[in-house]
Design an enzyme around this catalytic site. Sequence first.
Site, PDB file in Angstrom:
ATOM      1  N   ASP A 153       0.750  -1.261  -0.177  1.00  0.00           N
ATOM      2  CA  ASP A 153      -0.116  -0.165  -0.010  1.00  0.00           C
ATOM      3  C   ASP A 153       0.868   1.345   0.057  1.00  0.00           C
ATOM      4  OD1 ASP A 153      -1.961   1.970   0.299  1.00  0.00           O
ATOM      5  OD2 ASP A 153      -3.045   0.890   2.016  1.00  0.00           O
ATOM      6  N   ARG A 155      -0.137   4.359  -0.735  1.00  0.00           N
ATOM      7  CA  ARG A 155      -1.049   5.682  -0.490  1.00  0.00           C
ATOM      8  C   ARG A 155      -0.552   6.705   0.509  1.00  0.00           C
ATOM      9  NH1 ARG A 155      -6.885   2.778  -0.565  1.00  0.00           N
ATOM     10  NH2 ARG A 155      -5.519   1.259   0.575  1.00  0.00           N
TER      11      ARG A 155
END
Length: 244
Positions: A153, A155
């Site tokens: 991930d 982000r």
Amino acid sequence: MTASAASDDSHQDGHRKHHAVSGDAPYPVSGGPVVQLPTAFGDFVAQAWTDVLTGVEHLAVSSPNPPADGEAPLVRLHSECLTGDVFGSYRCDCGEQLAFALELIRDNGGTLLYLRGQEGRGIGLANKIKAYALQEAGFDTVEANEQLGLPVDARCYKAAAQILAEMGLHEVRLLSNNPDKQNRLAKAGVKVVEMVPTEVPSREQNIRYLRTKKERMEHRLLLDTRVAPVPVSGSDALYDHEQD
């Protein structure tokens, strides 16, 4: 103050900056004008925001009505997913979560932040398609990213937290199944007073993906025996198979 009013106020007073984190310099974002946005889900107001450091543009879509009974507003941080949001892909649940969140915000007040540049949990569209190919070869969504040498991930929510702060949304009810979003917003100074689930019925095409999110990424999913119906138009199915 409603989300739309806060957005308009932050745009008109461009010299005043709300800090997402007390004592820290605010993450640089810039908001544009607030406009009407009539949609298939109802009438909203919209405001574009630019991450000054990266140039990435995001969109806040808000109910024009305040939450009932003085509750904290519903907020959805929705990561861009071209395949799910635009093409209705059944490999994930993104498009259906987007629709579900907009309906809840329409009925209860709040804001959806559509975060661009977060395709494939931040790895980009081309790499997401490469990860899909690896998933078709037997890897799960976590393993596929790792095989590509990419983060599970990637982000970042700093811009999102600052946009919420600029809009005056310091306490929110977060529309998410992902506790990591709650933790990251808290670190950025946005208080999540409640996690509101956005689980939608699973499909044959995405059940393994959802199980991986639950078991390896700690998403709060029930994954019960509900099965999403195949959409139909008249007597002809819109799709040959079920979901993303």
